[in-house]
Design a protein around this motif. Structure first.
Motif, PDB file in Angstrom:
ATOM      1  N   PRO A  51      15.514 -47.605  66.771  1.00 42.59           N
ATOM      2  CA  PRO A  51      15.764 -49.038  66.965  1.00 42.59           C
ATOM      3  C   PRO A  51      14.547 -49.893  66.615  1.00 42.59           C
ATOM      4  CG  PRO A  51      15.496 -47.950  69.082  1.00 42.59           C
ATOM      5  CD  PRO A  51      15.511 -46.868  68.042  1.00 42.59           C
ATOM      6  N   GLU A  55       9.974 -52.551  62.967  1.00 41.30           N
ATOM      7  CA  GLU A  55       8.663 -53.036  63.429  1.00 41.30           C
ATOM      8  C   GLU A  55       7.532 -52.114  62.970  1.00 41.30           C
ATOM      9  OE1 GLU A  55       8.704 -55.716  65.699  1.00 41.30           O
ATOM     10  OE2 GLU A  55      10.891 -55.775  65.933  1.00 41.30           O
ATOM     11  N   ALA A  85       8.866 -46.597  71.453  1.00 38.42           N
ATOM     12  CA  ALA A  85       9.118 -46.881  72.866  1.00 38.42           C
ATOM     13  C   ALA A  85       9.570 -45.633  73.625  1.00 38.42           C
ATOM     14  CB  ALA A  85      10.153 -47.988  73.013  1.00 38.42           C
ATOM     15  N   CYS A  87      12.188 -43.617  73.277  1.00 36.55           N
ATOM     16  CA  CYS A  87      13.589 -43.709  73.711  1.00 36.55           C
ATOM     17  C   CYS A  87      14.384 -42.446  73.407  1.00 36.55           C
ATOM     18  CB  CYS A  87      14.271 -44.925  73.099  1.00 36.55           C
ATOM     19  SG  CYS A  87      14.831 -44.703  71.396  1.00 36.55           S
ATOM     20  N   PHE A 119      -3.855 -49.530  74.802  1.00 39.68           N
ATOM     21  CA  PHE A 119      -3.453 -50.612  75.703  1.00 39.68           C
ATOM     22  C   PHE A 119      -3.703 -50.161  77.126  1.00 39.68           C
ATOM     23  CE2 PHE A 119      -0.490 -53.150  78.176  1.00 39.68           C
ATOM     24  CZ  PHE A 119      -0.536 -54.383  77.550  1.00 39.68           C
ATOM     25  N   LEU A 128       3.003 -61.494  84.378  1.00 38.62           N
ATOM     26  CA  LEU A 128       3.909 -60.392  84.013  1.00 38.62           C
ATOM     27  C   LEU A 128       3.697 -59.211  84.964  1.00 38.62           C
ATOM     28  CD1 LEU A 128       5.997 -59.343  81.897  1.00 38.62           C
ATOM     29  CD2 LEU A 128       4.061 -58.310  80.712  1.00 38.62           C
ATOM     30  N   ILE A 132       7.159 -57.589  86.562  1.00 33.13           N
ATOM     31  CA  ILE A 132       7.896 -56.508  85.890  1.00 33.13           C
ATOM     32  C   ILE A 132       7.984 -55.268  86.783  1.00 33.13           C
ATOM     33  CG2 ILE A 132       5.846 -55.579  84.709  1.00 33.13           C
ATOM     34  CD1 ILE A 132       7.709 -55.208  82.231  1.00 33.13           C
ATOM     35  N   PRO A 133       9.119 -54.608  86.814  1.00 33.10           N
ATOM     36  CA  PRO A 133       9.232 -53.395  87.632  1.00 33.10           C
ATOM     37  C   PRO A 133       8.167 -52.358  87.257  1.00 33.10           C
ATOM     38  CG  PRO A 133      11.405 -54.095  86.932  1.00 33.10           C
ATOM     39  CD  PRO A 133      10.420 -54.966  86.207  1.00 33.10           C
ATOM     40  N   GLY A 136       7.550 -50.031  84.036  1.00 36.60           N
ATOM     41  CA  GLY A 136       7.000 -50.628  82.823  1.00 36.60           C
ATOM     42  C   GLY A 136       5.484 -50.583  82.828  1.00 36.60           C
ATOM     43  N   VAL A 140       3.598 -47.807  80.414  1.00 31.93           N
ATOM     44  CA  VAL A 140       2.813 -48.240  79.259  1.00 31.93           C
ATOM     45  C   VAL A 140       1.386 -47.710  79.353  1.00 31.93           C
ATOM     46  CG1 VAL A 140       1.941 -50.491  80.073  1.00 31.93           C
ATOM     47  CG2 VAL A 140       2.525 -50.176  77.662  1.00 31.93           C
TER      48      VAL A 140
ATOM     49  N   CYS B 204      17.835 -48.487  72.684  1.00 35.06           N
ATOM     50  CA  CYS B 204      16.733 -48.818  73.592  1.00 35.06           C
ATOM     51  C   CYS B 204      16.488 -50.325  73.663  1.00 35.06           C
ATOM     52  CB  CYS B 204      15.472 -48.108  73.106  1.00 35.06           C
ATOM     53  SG  CYS B 204      14.010 -48.415  74.086  1.00 35.06           S
ATOM     54  N   GLY B 206      13.596 -51.492  74.519  1.00 40.56           N
ATOM     55  CA  GLY B 206      12.163 -51.692  74.313  1.00 40.56           C
ATOM     56  C   GLY B 206      11.316 -51.072  75.410  1.00 40.56           C
ATOM     57  N   SER B 207      11.958 -50.747  76.532  1.00 43.16           N
ATOM     58  CA  SER B 207      11.258 -50.040  77.597  1.00 43.16           C
ATOM     59  C   SER B 207       9.927 -50.720  77.940  1.00 43.16           C
ATOM     60  CB  SER B 207      11.052 -48.576  77.166  1.00 43.16           C
ATOM     61  OG  SER B 207      10.533 -47.793  78.196  1.00 43.16           O
ATOM     62  N   TYR B 208       8.842 -49.944  77.978  1.00 47.11           N
ATOM     63  CA  TYR B 208       7.536 -50.500  78.361  1.00 47.11           C
ATOM     64  C   TYR B 208       6.926 -51.407  77.292  1.00 47.11           C
ATOM     65  CZ  TYR B 208       6.392 -46.341  75.648  1.00 47.11           C
ATOM     66  OH  TYR B 208       6.346 -45.382  74.671  1.00 47.11           O
ATOM     67  N   LEU B 209       7.584 -51.528  76.132  1.00 43.99           N
ATOM     68  CA  LEU B 209       7.052 -52.455  75.126  1.00 43.99           C
ATOM     69  C   LEU B 209       7.111 -53.897  75.610  1.00 43.99           C
ATOM     70  CD1 LEU B 209       8.347 -51.237  71.641  1.00 43.99           C
ATOM     71  CD2 LEU B 209       6.180 -50.750  72.755  1.00 43.99           C
ATOM     72  N   SER B 210       7.944 -54.171  76.621  1.00 44.81           N
ATOM     73  CA  SER B 210       7.980 -55.533  77.152  1.00 44.81           C
ATOM     74  C   SER B 210       6.642 -55.896  77.797  1.00 44.81           C
ATOM     75  CB  SER B 210       9.121 -55.695  78.153  1.00 44.81           C
ATOM     76  OG  SER B 210       9.036 -54.709  79.158  1.00 44.81           O
ATOM     77  N   VAL B 211       5.787 -54.889  78.037  1.00 43.15           N
ATOM     78  CA  VAL B 211       4.433 -55.161  78.523  1.00 43.15           C
ATOM     79  C   VAL B 211       3.454 -55.288  77.350  1.00 43.15           C
ATOM     80  CG1 VAL B 211       2.538 -54.344  79.974  1.00 43.15           C
ATOM     81  CG2 VAL B 211       4.899 -53.875  80.637  1.00 43.15           C
ATOM     82  N   SER B 212       3.503 -54.331  76.425  1.00 41.71           N
ATOM     83  CA  SER B 212       2.494 -54.302  75.361  1.00 41.71           C
ATOM     84  C   SER B 212       2.912 -55.081  74.118  1.00 41.71           C
ATOM     85  CB  SER B 212       2.196 -52.846  74.964  1.00 41.71           C
ATOM     86  OG  SER B 212       3.358 -52.207  74.481  1.00 41.71           O
ATOM     87  N   ASN B 213       4.209 -55.276  73.916  1.00 42.42           N
ATOM     88  CA  ASN B 213       4.684 -55.942  72.704  1.00 42.42           C
ATOM     89  C   ASN B 213       6.002 -56.665  73.009  1.00 42.42           C
ATOM     90  OD1 ASN B 213       5.369 -56.637  70.090  1.00 42.42           O
ATOM     91  ND2 ASN B 213       4.681 -54.704  69.211  1.00 42.42           N
ATOM     92  N   ALA B 216       8.718 -57.627  70.316  1.00 41.36           N
ATOM     93  CA  ALA B 216       9.543 -56.542  69.777  1.00 41.36           C
ATOM     94  C   ALA B 216      10.654 -56.190  70.759  1.00 41.36           C
ATOM     95  CB  ALA B 216       8.670 -55.315  69.497  1.00 41.36           C
ATOM     96  N   ARG B 219      13.435 -58.770  70.674  1.00 39.90           N
ATOM     97  CA  ARG B 219      14.329 -58.645  69.511  1.00 39.90           C
ATOM     98  C   ARG B 219      15.393 -57.573  69.768  1.00 39.90           C
ATOM     99  NH1 ARG B 219       9.617 -60.312  66.550  1.00 39.90           N
ATOM    100  NH2 ARG B 219       8.676 -58.241  66.482  1.00 39.90           N
ATOM    101  N   LEU B 220      14.984 -56.474  70.395  1.00 33.28           N
ATOM    102  CA  LEU B 220      15.956 -55.420  70.706  1.00 33.28           C
ATOM    103  C   LEU B 220      16.973 -55.924  71.738  1.00 33.28           C
ATOM    104  CD1 LEU B 220      13.708 -52.222  71.014  1.00 33.28           C
ATOM    105  CD2 LEU B 220      14.846 -53.133  69.001  1.00 33.28           C
ATOM    106  N   LEU B 242      13.983 -51.244  84.614  1.00 34.78           N
ATOM    107  CA  LEU B 242      13.270 -51.831  83.489  1.00 34.78           C
ATOM    108  C   LEU B 242      14.248 -52.414  82.467  1.00 34.78           C
ATOM    109  CD1 LEU B 242      10.446 -52.416  82.554  1.00 34.78           C
ATOM    110  CD2 LEU B 242      10.362 -50.191  81.442  1.00 34.78           C
ATOM    111  N   TYR B 245      15.254 -55.695  83.943  1.00 40.72           N
ATOM    112  CA  TYR B 245      14.234 -56.735  83.789  1.00 40.72           C
ATOM    113  C   TYR B 245      14.187 -57.236  82.346  1.00 40.72           C
ATOM    114  CZ  TYR B 245       9.813 -59.118  83.443  1.00 40.72           C
ATOM    115  OH  TYR B 245       8.856 -60.068  83.184  1.00 40.72           O
ATOM    116  N   ASN B 246      14.122 -56.291  81.398  1.00 42.20           N
ATOM    117  CA  ASN B 246      14.003 -56.690  79.994  1.00 42.20           C
ATOM    118  C   ASN B 246      15.184 -57.540  79.552  1.00 42.20           C
ATOM    119  OD1 ASN B 246      11.644 -55.244  79.895  1.00 42.20           O
ATOM    120  ND2 ASN B 246      12.460 -53.538  78.699  1.00 42.20           N
TER     121      ASN B 246
END
Lengths: 146, 310
Positions: A51, A55, A85, A87, A119, A128, A132-133, A136, A140, B204, B206-213, B216, B219-220, B242, B245-246
């Motif tokens: 997905p 990017e 990610a 997935c 990161f 944030l 955020i839960p 996340g 990360v 997906c 984006g999972s934890y990308l909502s923190v780092s990116n 992106a 968009r998902l 998650l 939240y996203n």
């Protein structure tokens, strides 16, 4: 031959030699991931199902090919390993049964072992972090830092 | 009443407290109690990035060992990340002797951890880890739900969104078909709702990308929400904190960038189940939602006779 010369399809030329292709990097990847990276036959299923492929600078299937050829620098410099990610879509769809996510994870560890965390907690905006839960936040940091 | 060992995980104790509340309420409505285990820590959210990082397996194994030592043979969790981490850790400890010995060597040194710390026998994967959806499907049975529904959700079109880590990697999780799952759809159907299928149900968010990116990830999320909407959904139904939240919180920014975007309420499957079983909207924690669930709630029938008895 300059490495910047364009080859077929505009791709940069690369120099292959036995030391690289059969080198420590490939062995380390297999060791960390538990996967036979050499089993990939380049069908492209991982790239078409990913997905986040839009990017990425290097598609997952090409990462696999570059890894097979021992192109450590190119693979570890790629933004792809930090966009993934985790997935498991590629893992589920690989006809060769390769856990491609495990290879991505191993590449992240290889990159971080060279001293480059991607990161960490400092990069998370306060508002944030407060909303955020936790999966996340913890996820990360576990994926992108040592 | 049947009591089942329950691991809420960090998110459900605070930021996703409405998932915890609706899960417990739903369980009671179905005739069993989610009994929170006495002592627990964070499971680590994701399994380690390589086989070398055995330390990351210590916390989830310690949790599982304490459950075994309490006499329980199964552990239920709701958070998809906890489920994935606990289940895969269990799988690794059970099937990989090197990992099992290394993790247990760490655990043997546990001291002064109170309820969790007594170094008992080695843990080798004895506890069965179940998602709440799995417990309801396999132990309670979806077939028993319609008889307990007091507020049938007839006519409401709900799109089940599965995300990634609840079903994958399928070889270890073995919960449902990773490409064509029906688990949440079947539960929704049992409440009387119409299950809406849409192409992005296993893509997906984006999972934890909502923190780092975050861009992106947004968009998902947009693709997922738009696809569910195009297929006629009144709301999207998820199980992961998650994902929730996203998909829920990204909608404000998506709409800002594109005024044509129509928001879509995001719900936990436990909220849908809890409502169907007769609990009121006021106990679902809707005030925690960034995207207004009103379009869904307006379609919700009242529960005749039941409200008065509560």
């Amino acid at each position: 031959m300059s490495p910047n010369d364009a080859g077929p399809g505009g791709n940069p030329r690369m120099r292959l030699d036995r030391e690289k292709v059969r080198g420590a990097f490939g062995l380390r990847l297999v060791e960390l991931s538990g996967q036979q990276v050499s089993a990939c036959y380049q069908c492209g299923n991982c790239s078409s199902g990913c997905p986040l492929s839009q990017e990425m600078d290097i598609l997952p299937s090409r990462i696999m090919r570059l890894a097979q050829l021992g192109q450590e620098d190119q693979v570890l410099r790629s933004g792809t390993i930090w966009i993934c990610a985790s997935c498991f879509q590629c893992t589920v769809r690989c006809p060769k049964g390769i856990d491609i996510l495990a290879v991505m994870d191993a590449l992240r560890q290889c990159a971080m072992e060279k001293g480059a965390d991607h990161f960490g907690p400092d990069g998370i905006p306060g508002d944030l972090a407060a909303r955020i839960p936790q999966p996340g936040l913890v996820g990360v940091c576990r994926k992108f830092s040592t | 009443m049947e009591k089942v060992a329950y691991y809420p995980g960090c998110a459900l104790k605070e930021r996703s407290a409405h998932l915890d509340r609706s899960a417990r309420d739903s369980a009671l409505g179905l005739g069993f109690e989610l009994r929170e285990i006495d002592a627990w820590t964070c499971c680590g959210a994701v399994p380690p990035v390589s086989r070398e990082r055995v330390m990351n397996l210590v916390a989830p194994t310690r949790i599982l060992r304490s459950v075994r030592d309490s006499g329980a043979d199964m552990l239920v969790t709701v958070c998809d990340f906890c489920y994935n981490t606990l289940k895969r850790t269990n799988h690794a400890v059970r099937t990989d002797e090197v990992i099992r010995r290394r993790v247990n060597a760490f655990l043997a040194e546990d001291r002064s951890l109170g309820d969790m710390g007594a170094a008992g026998a080695d843990y080798s994967g004895e506890v069965r880890v179940l998602h709440l959806l799995e417990y309801v499907r396999d132990v309670v049975g979806f077939a028993s739900i319609p008889a307990r529904v007091v507020r049938p959700l007839d006519g409401i079109r709900l799109a089940a969104y599965y995300g990634c880590v609840m079903l994958r990697p399928a070889k270890e999780i073995l919960l449902d078909d990773p490409e064509n799952p029906t688990l949440i759809d079947d539960l929704l159907t049992a409440t009387g709702a119409s299950a809406v299928r849409f192409p992005y149900r296993t893509e997906c968010c984006g999972s934890y990308l909502s923190v780092s990116n975050p861009e992106a990830s947004a968009r998902l999320c947009r693709r997922i929400l738009a696809s569910a909407r195009e297929n006629g959904a009144d709301a999207l139904v998820v199980s992961c904190p998650l994902c929730f939240y996203n998909l829920d919180s990204a909608q404000a920014a998506i709409r800002e960038a594109d005024p044509g975007f129509r928001p879509l309420p995001v719900l936990y499957f436990t909220q849908v189940l809890s409502l169907a079983l007769g609990n009121g909207p006021e106990s679902q924690g809707f005030e925690r939602h960034a995207t207004d669930p009103a379009p869904f709630l307006e379609k919700l029938p009242s529960a005749p006779g039941k409200e008065a008895s509560r």
